[in-house]
Design a protein around this motif. Sequence first.
Motif, PDB file in Angstrom:
ATOM      1  N   UNK A  84      18.602  -0.518 -14.693  1.00 40.63           N
ATOM      2  CA  UNK A  84      19.487  -0.066 -13.410  1.00 40.63           C
ATOM      3  C   UNK A  84      20.536  -1.320 -13.312  1.00 40.63           C
ATOM      4  N   UNK A  85      20.242  -2.268 -13.175  1.00 36.58           N
ATOM      5  CA  UNK A  85      21.090  -3.444 -13.068  1.00 36.58           C
ATOM      6  C   UNK A  85      20.904  -4.296 -14.501  1.00 36.58           C
ATOM      7  N   UNK A  86      21.813  -3.930 -15.609  1.00 34.59           N
ATOM      8  CA  UNK A  86      21.538  -4.425 -16.811  1.00 34.59           C
ATOM      9  C   UNK A  86      21.524  -5.995 -17.027  1.00 34.59           C
ATOM     10  N   UNK A  87      20.614  -6.447 -17.879  1.00 34.26           N
ATOM     11  CA  UNK A  87      20.555  -7.953 -17.965  1.00 34.26           C
ATOM     12  C   UNK A  87      20.579  -8.335 -19.489  1.00 34.26           C
ATOM     13  N   UNK A  88      20.958  -7.334 -20.361  1.00 35.27           N
ATOM     14  CA  UNK A  88      21.168  -7.746 -21.827  1.00 35.27           C
ATOM     15  C   UNK A  88      22.222  -8.702 -22.229  1.00 35.27           C
ATOM     16  N   UNK A  89      23.082  -8.828 -21.215  1.00 39.41           N
ATOM     17  CA  UNK A  89      24.238  -9.850 -21.681  1.00 39.41           C
ATOM     18  C   UNK A  89      23.736 -11.202 -21.299  1.00 39.41           C
ATOM     19  N   UNK A  90      22.538 -11.348 -20.678  1.00 36.04           N
ATOM     20  CA  UNK A  90      22.179 -12.672 -20.578  1.00 36.04           C
ATOM     21  C   UNK A  90      21.304 -13.300 -21.661  1.00 36.04           C
ATOM     22  N   UNK A  91      21.188 -12.180 -22.837  1.00 34.54           N
ATOM     23  CA  UNK A  91      20.113 -12.489 -23.985  1.00 34.54           C
ATOM     24  C   UNK A  91      21.078 -12.385 -24.853  1.00 34.54           C
ATOM     25  N   UNK A  92      22.184 -11.974 -25.144  1.00 35.12           N
ATOM     26  CA  UNK A  92      23.272 -11.590 -26.077  1.00 35.12           C
ATOM     27  C   UNK A  92      23.546 -13.068 -27.015  1.00 35.12           C
ATOM     28  N   UNK A  93      23.552 -14.040 -26.418  1.00 34.15           N
ATOM     29  CA  UNK A  93      24.112 -15.451 -27.010  1.00 34.15           C
ATOM     30  C   UNK A  93      22.856 -16.384 -27.349  1.00 34.15           C
ATOM     31  N   UNK A  94      21.549 -15.763 -27.304  1.00 38.57           N
ATOM     32  CA  UNK A  94      20.648 -16.526 -27.629  1.00 38.57           C
ATOM     33  C   UNK A  94      20.498 -16.988 -29.032  1.00 38.57           C
ATOM     34  N   UNK A  95      19.680 -18.029 -29.305  1.00 40.94           N
ATOM     35  CA  UNK A  95      19.388 -18.500 -30.657  1.00 40.94           C
ATOM     36  C   UNK A  95      17.951 -18.326 -30.581  1.00 40.94           C
ATOM     37  N   UNK A  96      17.041 -18.298 -31.853  1.00 41.03           N
ATOM     38  CA  UNK A  96      15.555 -18.037 -31.888  1.00 41.03           C
ATOM     39  C   UNK A  96      14.989 -19.379 -31.106  1.00 41.03           C
ATOM     40  N   UNK A 106      25.369  -7.364 -34.148  1.00 42.04           N
ATOM     41  CA  UNK A 106      25.336  -7.656 -35.529  1.00 42.04           C
ATOM     42  C   UNK A 106      25.113  -9.078 -35.429  1.00 42.04           C
ATOM     43  N   UNK A 107      25.947  -9.809 -34.794  1.00 44.17           N
ATOM     44  CA  UNK A 107      25.860 -11.223 -34.865  1.00 44.17           C
ATOM     45  C   UNK A 107      24.634 -11.688 -34.440  1.00 44.17           C
ATOM     46  N   UNK A 108      24.198 -11.280 -33.512  1.00 41.01           N
ATOM     47  CA  UNK A 108      22.704 -11.527 -32.866  1.00 41.01           C
ATOM     48  C   UNK A 108      21.647 -11.450 -33.967  1.00 41.01           C
ATOM     49  N   UNK A 109      22.046 -10.434 -34.897  1.00 41.53           N
ATOM     50  CA  UNK A 109      20.594 -10.163 -35.882  1.00 41.53           C
ATOM     51  C   UNK A 109      20.761 -11.408 -36.827  1.00 41.53           C
ATOM     52  N   UNK A 110      22.183 -11.637 -37.063  1.00 39.85           N
ATOM     53  CA  UNK A 110      22.438 -12.808 -38.056  1.00 39.85           C
ATOM     54  C   UNK A 110      21.850 -14.096 -37.517  1.00 39.85           C
ATOM     55  N   UNK A 111      22.280 -14.210 -36.230  1.00 39.25           N
ATOM     56  CA  UNK A 111      21.811 -15.651 -35.507  1.00 39.25           C
ATOM     57  C   UNK A 111      20.146 -15.868 -35.533  1.00 39.25           C
TER      58      UNK A 111
END
Length: 352
Positions: free
Chosen positions: A193-205, A285-290
């Motif tokens: 309801x309050x999206x939090x995906x943006x906080x995860x998009x730039x992460x590395x493993x 796609x960039x996240x999958x690669x990273x």
Amino acid sequence: MTHLCIKTSRPYPVHIEPGALRHLAEVEEAQVADRFWIITDQTVSALHLETLIKHVTTLFPKTNWMTSTVVPGESSKSLETYADLLHEGIERGVSRRTVILAFGGGMIGDLAGFVAATILRGIPFIQIPTTLLAHDSSVGGKVGLNLSLGKNLVGAFYQPSAVLYDVSFLKTLPDREWRSGFFELLKHGLLAAEPFADQLMDLKLSDMKQLPLESWIAKGISVKQRIVEQDEQEQGIRAFLNYGHTFGHAVEYASERLAHGEAVGIGLVFAKMLEGQVVEANQLAQLLTRLGVELPKRQSFEVYFDYMKRDKKNNQSIRFVLAENGKFNLEEIPVGRLLSAYDMTVRCLKWD
């Protein structure tokens, strides 16, 4: 420590913390069990079975226990393994007071849960997840098996008596399991309801492994909780939890070696292309690669289309969960639009 209560037709607690196994003593069905039947796989058995047995024998010193161990991986979520477990359970004296402990990842939860739902017309089971991915599969009561024709085509809605999520088990996960669970968490972040995906998009493993897991797992489960409590048996909005899964399941089933969550990541790229959200598709796609996802050998559109037709939410048409202006809907997609999204996904992922 985090404690949730899933208010379905049979409410049950979810305990998320190091040492969560101690809450086994509080589960009513465990208190009156004549035995515990631990169902696990060879990998989890080697790493953690001794820990679980120590807790069981300490908390319930007078209660018998038995263990069944299956081969790791989706191949065990089969009619053959299911039948073997049924025969083993009956031969070893399982009764309606026996409690199954589903000890492992999503495959074990689905398999052991379906055994519990059907043996002797139903006995209690408790989910004890050992993977990040299982934050999704251990909650909600979907249990079942795969067929050669597709994923999860045999199953039931059967709620556990409790979910005991000891996050310390996650320390032994290989990188592939971290990635797999992460993309399900990301899916919940998109659905929230309050999206939090943006906080995860730039992460590395390495960043992912340093997250405060207890709180992030609780965030993911809370999204699923909100939806499941409104639609326990997937008559409406629960289908939204399949976001990224229609194409993802097709890719997973057509590939020799691809983790479920990795396939969901690819499926999310496809869904974003269907939505016309090219920028977000490229971010994914960039996240999958990273994160180091190795794309499987690409099959033809016709192969994936055939698997998508077998998805449980599809009949004559292919339906996708898609977002528009922040709202999710289940939408019928014509073949031409699917083919266009497939071509765009291939280019986006640089998928040879």
